[in-house]
Design an enzyme around this catalytic site. Structure first.
Site, PDB file in Angstrom:
ATOM      1  N   LYS A   1      17.683   3.753   1.734  1.00  9.89           N
ATOM      2  CA  LYS A   1      17.192   3.039  -0.255  1.00  9.89           C
ATOM      3  C   LYS A   1      18.518   3.538  -0.662  1.00  9.89           C
ATOM      4  O   LYS A   1      18.853   4.662  -0.518  1.00  9.89           O
ATOM      5  CB  LYS A   1      16.214   3.889  -0.609  1.00  9.89           C
ATOM      6  CG  LYS A   1      15.670   3.054  -1.837  1.00  9.89           C
ATOM      7  CD  LYS A   1      14.382   3.650  -2.277  1.00  9.89           C
ATOM      8  CE  LYS A   1      13.558   3.440  -3.401  1.00  9.89           C
ATOM      9  NZ  LYS A   1      11.952   3.746  -4.001  1.00  9.89           N
TER      10      LYS A   1
ATOM     11  N   SER B   1       8.527   0.682  -5.108  1.00 14.65           N
ATOM     12  CA  SER B   1      10.484   0.408  -5.255  1.00 14.65           C
ATOM     13  C   SER B   1      11.325   0.372  -3.956  1.00 14.65           C
ATOM     14  O   SER B   1      12.098  -0.673  -3.931  1.00 14.65           O
ATOM     15  CB  SER B   1      10.881   1.194  -6.054  1.00 14.65           C
ATOM     16  OG  SER B   1      11.276   2.207  -5.915  1.00 14.65           O
TER      17      SER B   1
ATOM     18  N   SER C   1       6.012   4.254  -3.554  1.00 13.76           N
ATOM     19  CA  SER C   1       7.650   3.105  -3.467  1.00 13.76           C
ATOM     20  C   SER C   1       7.096   3.632  -1.872  1.00 13.76           C
ATOM     21  O   SER C   1       8.881   2.724  -1.475  1.00 13.76           O
ATOM     22  CB  SER C   1       8.824   3.499  -4.206  1.00 13.76           C
ATOM     23  OG  SER C   1       8.481   3.335  -5.751  1.00 13.76           O
TER      24      SER C   1
HETATM   25  N1  GLN Z   1       5.948   1.772  -8.786  1.00 16.61           N
HETATM   26  C1  GLN Z   1       6.207   2.749  -9.510  1.00 16.61           C
HETATM   27  C2  GLN Z   1       6.715   2.234 -10.404  1.00 16.61           C
HETATM   28  O1  GLN Z   1       6.821   1.901 -10.512  1.00 16.61           O
HETATM   29  C3  GLN Z   1       6.119   3.618  -8.374  1.00 16.61           C
HETATM   30  C4  GLN Z   1       7.659   4.160  -8.045  1.00 16.61           C
HETATM   31  C5  GLN Z   1       8.563   5.018  -7.082  1.00 16.61           C
HETATM   32  O2  GLN Z   1       7.396   5.594  -6.485  1.00 16.61           O
HETATM   33  N2  GLN Z   1       9.222   5.388  -6.875  1.00 16.61           N
HETATM   34  O3  GLN Z   1       7.179   3.805 -11.494  1.00 16.61           O
END
Ligand code: GLN
Length: 481
Positions: free
Chosen positions: A75, A150, A174
């Protein structure tokens, strides 16, 4: 050898037995990237020359280790001292890290080969990869649908076999949510299990690096490699790293699986509800006792997470000021103007929204009502889970309410997007490990089950996940891209 049919462990074994050259494997994945990345946009940057050079070094015995020759995707919020580390943000579009983070360094020391960096929601803020400043990632199962987020790029790369394994980061889901929507296994380890050094900070008390794989054994092997205490991260925990792989086939003794009504909402897609019912039957026929547990503060997870995460993000992202790092606006009158213009130009809308929400929650006069209260509720959520784990070994629940949604379906409605994380955020708030495992298809799109375990109980969590995986075989399904 067909790279689209094998697991990371099988690939590693084939390379070790010299049935497959590391260079041949790297070339195979690079060819698939060449063929498919334009459609999927999973990778932002590919390091073909570096990967091939390392692969040749594996073949001639200069690089050895338990992951020798295994091609991985990272990532793009994981720092590497080669290439760029952009967080899919205009702010860091040209950023080159002077160092490589601990998790990635450990993978390379084990002989792995990094093929490239994958697209994410900007600074890991989102659930669909639509917030990326470099364009969205497409779901390999249906390119009209989001891959989740994400870590959408890593999950899509994994699902389409553009790598043999991948790393993501999980602040509120994420890793697990995109794993669920892409039909692969994704693990968020216990907070402190993996060093965060070299992970670009979003919500520091929630962030954790973790692996993606086609199988539970694949993520166990990657976790074993990246876990452990690190002097560079004071929140990494000094506990021995068990051999997660060797323990996988030990039969879980006296297995007790918890079910909480708070996770079994009518809002769940019928395929998700059926996946949970089927999983209950599978665990029962493996001799497990099913225990009803109560998690009464579950519904406060989303509001609590979106205060804690945004508060921490507003503080972490203060460093992007146009002076120290990243994008700098041209032609500014004074320093304040430079800060304001650089941040206005460098950050996307969702990141700005988070900074504003977090700054508000932390500001004088509101701190007690929002941030402090959120910390108290966070403790109640953790207490619920601690009490539940006194009565069961793992909690079975969905990862998401349903399969992948279409591009644009939620992009205009931040609240609908935030609600995606309803089943994932509480693991981050409590620090516990969570794993998403494929549970079959609904209308051609993957659905998943999720399992939570007590702190540092990854060995048992992985064994339970493996038991389910082997009873179902859903992990063998591949998209026909
Ligand atoms: N979808 C969650 C957010 O927008 C989690 C994001 C993540 O785990 N980086 O914060």
């Amino acid at each position: 050898m067909d790279l689209t049919r094998i697991s990371l462990v099988e690939l590693r074994d084939a390379i070790a037995a010299k049935k497959l050259g590391a260079e041949e494997a790297a070339r195979g994945y690079l060819q698939r990237i060449e063929k498919l990345n334009a459609r999927l946009h999973a990778y932002h940057e590919v390091y073909a020359d570096r990967a091939l050079a390392r692969a040749r070094a594996v073949d001639n015995g200069e690089i050895t280790g338990p992951l020798a020759g295994v091609p991985l995707a990272l990532k793009d919020n994981l720092c590497t001292d080669w290439g760029h580390t952009t967080c899919s943000s205009k702010m860091l579009a040209n950023y080159q890290s002077p160092f490589t983070g601990t998790a990635v360094a450990k993978l390379e020391q084990a002989g792995a080969i990094c093929l490239g960096k994958t697209v994410l929601d900007e600074f890991a803020m989102g659930s669909s990869t639509e917030n990326s400043a470099v364009g969205p990632v497409r779901n390999p199962w249906n390119t009209d649908c989001v891959p989740g987020g994400s870590s959408g790029g890593s999950a899509a790369a994994m699902a389409a076999d553009l790598c043999a394994g991948a790393l993501g980061s999980d602040t509120g889901g994420s890793i697990r949510q995109p794993a669920a929507l892409c039909g692969i296994v994704g693990l968020k380890p216990t907070y402190g299990r993996v060093s965060r050094w070299g992970l670009v900070a979003f919500g520091s008390s929630l962030d954790q690096i973790g692996p993606f794989g086609h199988t539970v054994a694949d993520v166990a092997l990657l976790l074993r490699t990246i876990a452990g205490v690190d002097p560079h991260d004071s929140t990494s925990v000094d506990q021995p790293v068990p051999d997660y792989v060797a323990q996988l086939d030990r039969k879980p003794d006296q297995l007790r699986i918890g079910l909480a009504k708070q996770y079994l909402s009518d809002a769940n897609h019928p395929a998700v509800a059926k996946a949970i019912d089927d999983a209950v039957k599978i665990f029962q026929s493996a001799g497990a006792e099913i225990v009803q547990v109560d998690l009464p503060h579950t519904e406060y997870g989303i509001p609590t997470y979106y205060i804690v995460a945004t508060a921490e993000a507003s503080s972490n992202l203060a460093r992007y000021d146009g002076v120290h790092y990243g994008h700098r606006a041209a032609q500014c009158d004074d320093l304040t103007d430079l800060y304001a213009a650089s941040r206005a130009e460098g950050f996307g809308d969702e990141v700005k929204r988070r900074i504003m929400l977090g700054t508000y929650a932390l500001s004088s006069g509101y701190f007690d009502a929002f941030y402090l209260r959120a910390l108290k509720v966070r403790r109640l959520i953790k207490n619920d889970l601690d009490a539940a784990f006194a009565r069961c070994d793992a909690i079975l629940c969905p990862t998401t309410t349903g399969p992948a949604f279409r591009f644009g379906d939620k992009a205009g409605d931040p609240l609908a997007m935030y609600l995606n994380d309803i089943y994932t955020v509480n693991a981050n708030l409590a620090g516990i490990p969570g794993i998403s495992v494929p549970a079959g298809l609904a209308d051609g799109l993957p659905v998943a089950i999720q399992l939570f375990g007590p702190l540092f109980d990854e060995p048992r969590l992985l064994r339970i996940a493996r038991l389910y995986e082997q009873a179902t075989g859903h992990g063998k399904l591949r998209p026909s891209i």
